[in-house]
Design a protein around this motif. Structure first.
Motif, PDB file in Angstrom:
ATOM      1  N   THR A 133      11.558  -5.083   1.598  1.00 48.00           N
ATOM      2  CA  THR A 133      10.396  -4.914   0.502  1.00 48.00           C
ATOM      3  C   THR A 133       8.923  -5.735   0.900  1.00 48.00           C
ATOM      4  O   THR A 133       8.042  -5.334   1.099  1.00 48.00           O
ATOM      5  CB  THR A 133      10.631  -4.901  -0.748  1.00 48.00           C
ATOM      6  N   ALA A 134       9.629  -7.023   0.822  1.00 48.55           N
ATOM      7  CA  ALA A 134       8.137  -8.264   1.068  1.00 48.55           C
ATOM      8  C   ALA A 134       7.548  -7.817   2.420  1.00 48.55           C
ATOM      9  O   ALA A 134       6.610  -7.718   2.773  1.00 48.55           O
ATOM     10  CB  ALA A 134       8.871  -9.555   1.081  1.00 48.55           C
ATOM     11  N   ALA A 135       8.507  -7.706   3.461  1.00 48.31           N
ATOM     12  CA  ALA A 135       7.981  -7.764   4.794  1.00 48.31           C
ATOM     13  C   ALA A 135       7.234  -6.281   4.968  1.00 48.31           C
ATOM     14  O   ALA A 135       5.993  -6.288   5.536  1.00 48.31           O
ATOM     15  CB  ALA A 135       9.236  -7.479   5.971  1.00 48.31           C
ATOM     16  N   LEU A 136       7.650  -5.152   4.581  1.00 46.55           N
ATOM     17  CA  LEU A 136       7.012  -3.919   4.477  1.00 46.55           C
ATOM     18  C   LEU A 136       5.703  -3.911   3.758  1.00 46.55           C
ATOM     19  O   LEU A 136       4.715  -3.207   3.986  1.00 46.55           O
ATOM     20  CB  LEU A 136       8.010  -2.762   4.087  1.00 46.55           C
ATOM     21  N   MET A 137       5.570  -4.726   2.762  1.00 47.00           N
ATOM     22  CA  MET A 137       4.299  -4.636   1.691  1.00 47.00           C
ATOM     23  C   MET A 137       3.341  -5.441   2.639  1.00 47.00           C
ATOM     24  O   MET A 137       2.107  -5.092   2.724  1.00 47.00           O
ATOM     25  CB  MET A 137       5.024  -5.396   0.358  1.00 47.00           C
ATOM     26  N   TYR A 138       3.718  -6.799   3.288  1.00 44.66           N
ATOM     27  CA  TYR A 138       2.884  -7.330   4.126  1.00 44.66           C
ATOM     28  C   TYR A 138       2.370  -6.458   5.112  1.00 44.66           C
ATOM     29  O   TYR A 138       1.014  -6.426   5.485  1.00 44.66           O
ATOM     30  CB  TYR A 138       3.746  -8.685   4.908  1.00 44.66           C
TER      31      TYR A 138
ATOM     32  N   PHE B 109      -2.583  -0.058   4.924  1.00 39.55           N
ATOM     33  CA  PHE B 109      -2.043   1.712   5.219  1.00 39.55           C
ATOM     34  C   PHE B 109      -1.830   2.352   3.681  1.00 39.55           C
ATOM     35  O   PHE B 109      -2.493   3.196   3.541  1.00 39.55           O
ATOM     36  CB  PHE B 109      -0.823   1.679   5.683  1.00 39.55           C
ATOM     37  N   ILE B 110      -1.348   1.486   2.629  1.00 38.53           N
ATOM     38  CA  ILE B 110      -0.917   1.940   1.247  1.00 38.53           C
ATOM     39  C   ILE B 110      -2.475   1.911   0.594  1.00 38.53           C
ATOM     40  O   ILE B 110      -2.776   3.146  -0.125  1.00 38.53           O
ATOM     41  CB  ILE B 110      -0.032   0.997   0.560  1.00 38.53           C
ATOM     42  N   VAL B 111      -3.149   0.935   0.862  1.00 42.94           N
ATOM     43  CA  VAL B 111      -4.495   1.221   0.020  1.00 42.94           C
ATOM     44  C   VAL B 111      -5.564   2.183   0.599  1.00 42.94           C
ATOM     45  O   VAL B 111      -5.963   3.102  -0.076  1.00 42.94           O
ATOM     46  CB  VAL B 111      -5.179  -0.306   0.275  1.00 42.94           C
TER      47      VAL B 111
ATOM     48  N   GLY C  12       6.506  -6.759  -4.687  1.00 42.55           N
ATOM     49  CA  GLY C  12       7.356  -6.596  -3.613  1.00 42.55           C
ATOM     50  C   GLY C  12       7.250  -7.604  -2.643  1.00 42.55           C
ATOM     51  O   GLY C  12       8.255  -8.222  -2.196  1.00 42.55           O
ATOM     52  N   ILE C  13       6.103  -8.390  -2.764  1.00 36.00           N
ATOM     53  CA  ILE C  13       5.888  -9.596  -1.747  1.00 36.00           C
ATOM     54  C   ILE C  13       6.557 -10.759  -2.211  1.00 36.00           C
ATOM     55  O   ILE C  13       7.008 -11.669  -1.627  1.00 36.00           O
ATOM     56  CB  ILE C  13       4.271  -9.768  -1.312  1.00 36.00           C
ATOM     57  N   ARG C  14       6.543 -10.994  -3.670  1.00 34.58           N
ATOM     58  CA  ARG C  14       7.067 -12.063  -4.299  1.00 34.58           C
ATOM     59  C   ARG C  14       8.512 -11.870  -4.283  1.00 34.58           C
ATOM     60  O   ARG C  14       9.379 -13.001  -4.439  1.00 34.58           O
ATOM     61  CB  ARG C  14       6.438 -12.094  -5.609  1.00 34.58           C
ATOM     62  N   GLY C  15       8.950 -10.685  -4.534  1.00 38.92           N
ATOM     63  CA  GLY C  15      10.556 -10.528  -4.555  1.00 38.92           C
ATOM     64  C   GLY C  15      10.744  -9.878  -6.084  1.00 38.92           C
ATOM     65  O   GLY C  15      11.932  -9.526  -6.215  1.00 38.92           O
ATOM     66  N   ASP C  16      10.004 -10.194  -6.858  1.00 37.57           N
ATOM     67  CA  ASP C  16      10.337  -9.623  -8.253  1.00 37.57           C
ATOM     68  C   ASP C  16       9.016  -9.950  -9.239  1.00 37.57           C
ATOM     69  O   ASP C  16       7.933 -10.571  -8.511  1.00 37.57           O
ATOM     70  CB  ASP C  16      11.706 -10.314  -8.975  1.00 37.57           C
TER      71      ASP C  16
END
Length: 645
Positions: free
Chosen positions: A59-64, A69-71, A195-199
Motif C-alpha cells: 500500500t505504501a509503495a503503491l501510494m507513493y 494518477f489518483i489525484v 497508506g504511506i504511513r502504514g496506519d
C-alpha cells in the motif's frame, strides 16, 4: 446513480489500484519461488501469512507511485472521461508502475547475492560501477527468463487494465459535481497519507523496513513481507553510511579497540533487567545533579534519587542518538545513530552482536516489553533482528482499559505486567522494558492529576508519574524470588524539554542518566562516577557482569571493570555534525574534516580552540574521531557487526 457523482470513474480507479496489489502479490510469490532456499518459509500457510503482512508495505509503495494518477483521476475537470484524457492517465499509470515494478524482478535474482531487498544503498553501489553496461548485458543474458516473466506480467497487466474502459460522459458542471468530487478528493488524500504511513494511529511512526521483521521468526522472512519499490522509497534519503578511509586497521585496533574481552566469573548468572525510560533526561533527576551548581534545582524523581543512594550511577553520561529507536540500538547493541537511524537503514538486517546475543549464548531467556501498539517505533522489528525470544506489547497486555488513549498502556500497569511476567520466566533471564508515559502530550491517569503537579515544563508531571510507577514496580519485585539475583540497569532513550540553561547547551542536549543497581552486594554496584559514559557502554558492561568471556564487537567499554586500557569516550550527532568527546576535549566533525575543538567543560561549544596550536592530545583526538567513524561505517556496511575480529 447520477453521473454527476462519477460512480463509474471511481470504480475504474479502484479497479486499477487493485491491479497494482495483484501484480505486487505475483511479484512476491515469484520472489519466494526463486529464492526458496534463502527464505526459510516451510509451508503455504506461512507464505500466505507473509503475503498478508506485505499488504501494508504494498500500500505504501503503491501510494507513493500512484499519488499523481489518483489525484488526476479524481479532480473535477469535466473532461476526465474523454478518450484523450484517459489515454494520458493510462500512459502515466504504466510508465510509473512499470519502472518501479521492474525493481522487484531485479531483486528476484539480485537477492541471492545480497540477501537483502535492494535499497538506496544498492543504487549507490551501482552508480559507482564503471562497467554498468557490461554488467547489465551479462545479467540480461544470464537471467533472460526473468525478463521474459516481467514482460509477460506487464502484458497481462495492460490487458486487464483495458478490460474496464470508461465511456465518455457529458457532464454539466454544477455544485453537486464539484462538491462531491472535492469531498472524494479529500477522503482520497487522507487515505493516501494513511497508506504511506502504514496506519492512522498517533502512536506509531510511518512504517519502515525494520517493521517487516516484527512479523517473522526468521529475519530473512521479512524480505518476503517487503517489496523492493518500498525499500527504495523508504531509503532514498537515509543512506548516510559511507565507507571512508582515514587511517589503517592497526591504528583502529590499537586506539579504538572495537573488540572487547573480559574475564569476570560470577558465582551464578544474574538476571538482567534493562529499563529505558522515555525522554527521562538527566536534567530531571536530583541524584544526577548533586554535584552541579544549578540554582534552585528541583528533582522530579524522588524514588530514583533514593535508589541512586544504593546504586552505581554515572553523572556524566550521554545518549548516542536523538530518537527512541536510536536509544534501542545504542543501549542493547552499542550501535550509535548519526545522520540516519541505524535501524532505519538498509543495513539493519544482519547478524548483530548485542546484549541479546551474549545472553542467548549463555542460556538466558530474553524478552522485550513495550506497552505501545505492537510495532510502534520499530521496536518489535528490531527486537526480532536482535533475537529476543519474546515480545510483549499492548496486544499481549490485552486490556485496553489501561490504554492512555494515544501511546499505549500506562507505565504503572505495564511495569506490574512485566514484573508478573518475569515470574513465569525461566532463570536466568534478560528483560528490557521501554516506557512511554513520559511522552508528549504528557498525560496523567485521572487518579494522579492532583498528586503529580510537576513544574515549569509539561513533562515534569509525567516524570513524577513514571518515577512512581518505578517505585511500585520495585516494591513488587522485592517480594519475588528472582529479585536478589537481578541486576537492574536504568537509562533514558534521549532527552526532551529543558528548563535549566545548563541543559540547553549543545552537548547537554544529549545528557541522560545511567544507573546500575542490584540488591546483591557481590556485584558491588555502588558509588557515583563522573567519568565519560554513554548508552553504548551498557552492552559491554552487562557482558562483563554476567561473565561473558569471549571476544565481541563493542565500541563502548565496560563501566564495571573500568580498565585503564579502555578510553572513556562519547559520540553522537546533531544530524549533520558528529560530536566526539574524549579526554579534555570535544571534537566536531562534518564527515570530512574536524570543524571545531572545544574544552570538555565547554558544553555550550562557545570557544573553538582550533585557532591556536594543536596539542598532541588534540591531534590524537582528531584522528580517533575519524578512526571511530571509519570503523563504524566499515562494520555496518560490510556486515561485520557480529564479528569478533
Amino acid at each position: 446513480m447520477d453521473p454527476k457523482f462519477r460512480p463509474t470513474e471511481y470504480k475504474a480507479l479502484l479497479y486499477r489500484l487493485f491491479l497494482g496489489y495483484l501484480f505486487y502479490f505475483i511479484a512476491r510469490v515469484l520472489f519466494f519461488a526463486f529464492n526458496t532456499n534463502l527464505l526459510a518459509v516451510d509451508d503455504l500457510g506461512t507464505l500466505l501469512k507473509l503475503c498478508y503482512y506485505g499488504v501494508a508495505f504494498d500500500t505504501a509503495a503503491l501510494m507513493y507511485i500512484n499519488i499523481l494518477f489518483i489525484v488526476l483521476s479524481i479532480l473535477p475537470l469535466t473532461i476526465n472521461t474523454k478518450p484523450a484524457y484517459q489515454k494520458g492517465l493510462c500512459i502515466l499509470y504504466f510508465v510509473t508502475n512499470f519502472l518501479t515494478y521492474a525493481t522487484s524482478f531485479i531483486d528476484i535474482i539480485y537477492y541471492r547475492f545480497s540477501q537483502v531487498r535492494s535499497t538506496r544503498a544498492t543504487l549507490d553501489v551501482v552508480s559507482q560501477e564503471s562497467n554498468k553496461e557490461a554488467l547489465a548485458s551479462h545479467f540480461a543474458f544470464a537471467y533472460w527468463y526473468v525478463i521474459v516473466i516481467y514482460f509477460l506480467c506487464c502484458v497481462l497487466w495492460v490487458w486487464l487494465y483495458k478490460r474496464v474502459q470508461l465511456k465518455p460522459v457529458n457532464v454539466k458542471p454544477g455544485w453537486v459535481y464539484f462538491a462531491s468530487s472535492i469531498a472524494v478528493l479529500l477522503v482520497a488524500v487522507a487515505l493516501i497519507i494513511g497508506g504511506i504511513r502504514g496506519d492512522f494511529k498517533h502512536s506509531t511512526r510511518p512504517i519502515n523496513m525494520v517493521d517487516a521483521y516484527k512479523h517473522v521468526t526468521v529475519p530473512n522472512q521479512g524480505d518476503v513481507v517487503l517489496n523492493t519499490p518500498f525499500a527504495i522509497f523508504r531509503t532514498l534519503n537515509s543512506n548516510n553510511f559511507k565507507l571512508q578511509h582515514f587511517t589503517d586497521e592497526a591504528y583502529i585496533d590499537s586506539n579504538i579497540k572495537p573488540i572487547k574481552q573480559y574475564n569476570s566469573h560470577p558465582a551464578s548468572k544474574p538476571n538482567v533487567v534493562i529499563i529505558i525510560l522515555e525522554s527521562m533526561a538527566r536534567e530531571y533527576w536530583g541524584s544526577m545533579n548533586r554535584g552541579t551548581a544549578i540554582a534552585d534545582f528541583k528533582s522530579y524523581t524522588p524514588f530514583l534519587d533514593s535508589l541512586s543512594d544504593n546504586s552505581l550511577i554515572f553523572t556524566n553520561a550521554y545518549a548516542n542518538g536523538r530518537q527512541s529507536i536510536h536509544g534501542m540500538s545504542s543501549v542493547l547493541a552499542g550501535i550509535p545513530s548519526f545522520q540516519t537511524a541505524f535501524t532505519s537503514s538498509p543495513y539493519a538486517k544482519q547478524k548483530i552482536a548485542s546484549i541479546v546475543s551474549v545472553c542467548d549464548s549463555l542460556g538466558y531467556q530474553t524478552a522485550f516489553f513495550h506497552g505501545a501498539a505492537n510495532g510502534s517505533m520499530g521496536f518489535q522489528g528490531f527486537g526480532s533482528i536482535l533475537g529476543f525470544k519474546n515480545y510483549y506489547g499492548r496486544t499481549e497486555y490485552n486490556n485496553d482499559k489501561d490504554f492512555d488513549g494515544i501511546w499505549g498502556i500506562w507505565d504503572e500497569q505495564f511495569f506490574q505486567f512485566m514484573g508478573k511476567t518475569l515470574g513465569t520466566q525461566k532463570q536466568p533471564f534478560m528483560a528490557t522494558l521501554f516506557t512511554l508515559s513520559s511522552h508528549d502530550p504528557y498525560q496523567l491517569p485521572e487518579k494522579y492529576k492532583k498528586r503529580f503537579t510537576g513544574g515549569p515544563l509539561p513533562i515534569h508531571k509525567t516524570v513524577q508519574y513514571s518515577d512512581n510507577a518505578l517505585r511500585l514496580f520495585f516494591n513488587y519485585a522485592k517480594s519475588q524470588p528472582w529479585y536478589n539475583n537481578t541486576i537492574f540497569v536504568i537509562t533514558a532513550d534521549h532527552t526532551s524539554q529543558t528548563h535549566y540553561p545548563e541543559y540547553s547547551k549543545a552537548i547537554n542536549r544529549f545528557a541522560v542518566p545511567v544507573l546500575f543497581y542490584s540488591a546483591n552486594p557481590v556485584y558491588a554496584l555502588k558509588g557515583t562516577r563522573t567519568d565519560l559514559a554513554s548508552q553504548m557502554d551498557i552492552y559491554p558492561s552487562v557482558a562483563d557482569l554476567i561473565g561473558y568471556n569471549k571476544p565481541f564487537r563493542s565500541w563502548g567499554r565496560s563501566l564495571i571493570s573500568n580498565l585503564p586500557a579502555e578510553t572513556p569516550r562519547v559520540i553522537n550527532s546533531t544530524g549533520n555534525i558528529y560530536q566526539f568527546m574524549q579526554g579534555n576535549y570535544t571534537y566536531l566533525f562534518d564527515g570530512k574534516t574536524i570543524t571545531g575543538i572545544f574544552a570538555a567543560a565547554d558544553k555550550g561549544l562557545a570557544k573553538n580552540l582550533m585557532t591556536g596550536e594543536l596539542s598532541p592530545e588534540m591531534q590524537k583526538g582528531m584522528m580517533d574521531c575519524k578512526a571511530f567513524i571509519q570503523d563504524y561505517a566499515d562494520r555496518v556496511v560490510n556486515k561485520k557487526l557480529n564479528s569478533s575480529r
